[in-house]
Write an enzyme that holds these catalytic residues in place. Structure first.
Site, PDB file in Angstrom:
ATOM      1  N   SER A 122       0.951  -1.190  -0.087  1.00 37.30           N
ATOM      2  CA  SER A 122       0.073   0.037  -0.056  1.00 37.30           C
ATOM      3  C   SER A 122       0.777   1.212  -0.016  1.00 37.30           C
ATOM      4  CB  SER A 122      -1.016  -0.081   1.231  1.00 37.30           C
ATOM      5  OG  SER A 122      -1.797   0.930   1.422  1.00 37.30           O
ATOM      6  N   TYR A 135      -2.951  -1.117  10.382  1.00 37.35           N
ATOM      7  CA  TYR A 135      -2.964  -1.430   9.028  1.00 37.35           C
ATOM      8  C   TYR A 135      -1.584  -0.713   8.409  1.00 37.35           C
ATOM      9  CZ  TYR A 135      -4.450  -1.113   4.236  1.00 37.35           C
ATOM     10  OH  TYR A 135      -4.477  -1.464   2.744  1.00 37.35           O
TER      11      TYR A 135
HETATM   12  N1  LIG Z   1      -8.732  -0.350  -1.739  1.00 37.37           N
HETATM   13  C1  LIG Z   1      -7.737   0.546  -1.543  1.00 37.37           C
HETATM   14  O1  LIG Z   1      -7.808   1.663  -1.548  1.00 37.37           O
HETATM   15  C2  LIG Z   1      -6.571  -0.361  -1.313  1.00 37.37           C
HETATM   16  C3  LIG Z   1      -5.209   0.488  -1.115  1.00 37.37           C
HETATM   17  C4  LIG Z   1      -3.965  -0.184  -0.899  1.00 37.37           C
HETATM   18  C5  LIG Z   1      -3.923  -1.594  -0.670  1.00 37.37           C
HETATM   19  N2  LIG Z   1      -5.119  -2.268  -0.489  1.00 37.37           N
HETATM   20  C6  LIG Z   1      -4.956  -3.609  -0.166  1.00 37.37           C
HETATM   21  O2  LIG Z   1      -5.414  -4.383  -1.428  1.00 37.37           O
HETATM   22  C7  LIG Z   1      -5.906  -5.742  -0.932  1.00 37.37           C
HETATM   23  C8  LIG Z   1      -7.220  -6.048  -1.343  1.00 37.37           C
HETATM   24  O3  LIG Z   1      -7.995  -5.035  -0.752  1.00 37.37           O
HETATM   25  P1  LIG Z   1      -9.460  -4.516  -1.543  1.00 37.37           P
HETATM   26  O4  LIG Z   1      -9.453  -3.115  -1.465  1.00 37.37           O
HETATM   27  O5  LIG Z   1      -9.771  -5.541  -2.901  1.00 37.37           O
HETATM   28  O6  LIG Z   1     -10.467  -4.907  -0.359  1.00 37.37           O
HETATM   29  P2  LIG Z   1     -11.674  -5.895  -0.381  1.00 37.37           P
HETATM   30  O7  LIG Z   1     -12.362  -5.981   0.824  1.00 37.37           O
HETATM   31  O8  LIG Z   1     -12.756  -5.822  -1.376  1.00 37.37           O
HETATM   32  O9  LIG Z   1     -10.974  -7.284  -0.719  1.00 37.37           O
HETATM   33  C9  LIG Z   1     -10.296  -8.199   0.323  1.00 37.37           C
HETATM   34  C10 LIG Z   1     -10.633  -9.495   0.110  1.00 37.37           C
HETATM   35  O10 LIG Z   1      -9.639 -10.330   0.990  1.00 37.37           O
HETATM   36  C11 LIG Z   1     -10.459 -11.418   1.708  1.00 37.37           C
HETATM   37  N3  LIG Z   1     -10.126 -11.663   3.189  1.00 37.37           N
HETATM   38  C12 LIG Z   1      -9.927 -10.985   4.131  1.00 37.37           C
HETATM   39  N4  LIG Z   1      -9.449 -11.709   5.207  1.00 37.37           N
HETATM   40  C13 LIG Z   1      -8.983 -12.748   4.739  1.00 37.37           C
HETATM   41  C14 LIG Z   1      -8.535 -13.905   5.438  1.00 37.37           C
HETATM   42  N5  LIG Z   1      -8.271 -14.070   6.803  1.00 37.37           N
HETATM   43  N6  LIG Z   1      -8.291 -14.922   4.696  1.00 37.37           N
HETATM   44  C15 LIG Z   1      -8.593 -14.912   3.130  1.00 37.37           C
HETATM   45  N7  LIG Z   1      -8.813 -14.019   2.621  1.00 37.37           N
HETATM   46  C16 LIG Z   1      -9.356 -12.854   3.428  1.00 37.37           C
HETATM   47  C17 LIG Z   1     -11.750 -10.793   1.751  1.00 37.37           C
HETATM   48  O11 LIG Z   1     -13.046 -11.613   1.920  1.00 37.37           O
HETATM   49  C18 LIG Z   1     -12.053 -10.062   0.413  1.00 37.37           C
HETATM   50  O12 LIG Z   1     -12.437 -10.620  -0.510  1.00 37.37           O
HETATM   51  C19 LIG Z   1      -5.827  -5.689   0.620  1.00 37.37           C
HETATM   52  O13 LIG Z   1      -4.409  -6.201   0.942  1.00 37.37           O
HETATM   53  C20 LIG Z   1      -5.843  -4.137   0.911  1.00 37.37           C
HETATM   54  O14 LIG Z   1      -5.109  -3.886   2.000  1.00 37.37           O
HETATM   55  C21 LIG Z   1      -6.308  -1.697  -0.849  1.00 37.37           C
END
Ligand SMILES: NC(=O)c1ccc[n+]([C@@H]2O[C@H](COP(=O)([O-])OP(=O)(O)OC[C@H]3O[C@@H](n4cnc5c(N)ncnc54)[C@H](O)[C@@H]3O)[C@@H](O)[C@H]2O)c1
Length: 250
Positions: A122, A135
């Site tokens: 991130s 986080y």
């Molecule tokens: N959306 C943003 O702005 C953003 C920015 C930087 C980083 N991220 C990172 O991107 C990644 C994906 O996030 P996203 O935004 O797509 O969110 P999201 O909530 O849409 O997807 C996250 C997925 O991870 C799964 N998950 C959560 N805990 C889990 C576990 N213990 N075991 C297996 N699966 C699990 C959830 O069920 C979900 O399908 C994350 O690591 C998040 O920190 C997101």
């Protein structure tokens, strides 16, 4: 077909929604067989906080050529009010979960002398965004995994990289995207003037996973519309207006 993943087996943790789902689709578009590991029930049910669950997932998928360690979560709380439970849960999913995923993947890739691993870190790997102490610490820790794993696995023909997304429209960030005032302020410091879509991160993940990135390892690719570069801010009302969820020059 933008990338060629024909004949490759890929695993995407957290692939049931958001960035992971978009990554799954990008890999599939290139011809990969993709297995989703997620607690949400799409694909193989795997909880990345549980090593036995990850190992059982890989037993079903078979040895992977590509692993996207993407599962993650975030809970907002002021530093002084962050409970030990929030801290432990966040680190368990975002940091220890990635450690287990990458280690399990490495053990399957080493005997085959090849592999590509991409971790979803991130911009918060670098930034101290308020109310996200657990986080931010978890995402900073991922850079340690990327660097160390790239160092130790490189001799085995395995590349390890990260993407560092900025604010991306997913379930995780619904609250931001449903509040225009929050977006307006947030995007003041994003040179491209808007948030990102999951597909825009997935394209970077697919690139790093692909043979087009064959000499790239240990890298963290920022996918943030320029946000990390814009320390002194970009947009203001003197020259621009915030309309339709993004800043535009008048
Ligand atoms: N959306 C943003 O702005 C953003 C920015 C930087 C980083 N991220 C990172 O991107 C990644 C994906 O996030 P996203 O935004 O797509 O969110 P999201 O909530 O849409 O997807 C996250 C997925 O991870 C799964 N998950 C959560 N805990 C889990 C576990 N213990 N075991 C297996 N699966 C699990 C959830 O069920 C979900 O399908 C994350 O690591 C998040 O920190 C997101």
């Amino acid at each position: 077909m933008p990338f060629d993943f024909r004949g490759k087996t890929a695993v995407v943790t957290g692939g049931a929604s958001g960035i992971g789902l978009a990554a799954k689709r990008a890999l599939e578009a290139g011809g990969a067989s993709v297995f989703v590991f997620d607690v949400a029930g799409a694909g193989i049910t795997v909880d990345v906080t549980d090593r036995a669950s990850i190992d059982a997932g890989f037993a079903q998928s078979g040895p992977p050529d590509i692993v996207i360690a993407n599962a993650g979560m975030g809970i907002e709380a002021p530093f002084a009010a962050t409970s030990e439970d929030v801290w432990n849960r966040t680190l368990a999913v975002n940091l220890t979960g990635v450690f287990h995923t990458v280690q399990a993947a490495a053990r399957l890739m080493i005997p085959r002398h090849h592999g590509s691993i991409v971790i979803t870190a991130s911009t918060n790997s670098y930034d101290g965004e308020a109310a996200l102490i657990a986080y931010n610490a978890s995402k900073a820790g991922l850079l340690g995994i990327v660097h160390t794993a790239a160092n130790e696995l490189g001799p085995h023909g395995i590349r390890v990289n990260a993407v560092c997304p900025g604010l991306i429209r997913t379930r995780l960030t619904e609250r931001h995207f449903s509040t225009p005032e929050v977006l307006k302020d947030y995007f003041r410091d994003v040179p491209l003037g808007r948030g990102g879509e999951a597909e825009e991160v997935a394209n970077a993940i697919a690139f790093l996973a692909s043979d087009l990135a064959s000499f790239i390892s240990g890298a963290a690719l920022v996918v943030d519309g320029g946000q990390m570069a814009a320390k002194f801010g970009t947009w203001n009302e003197d020259t621009a207006e915030f309309r339709d969820g993004r800043w535009k020059l008048r």
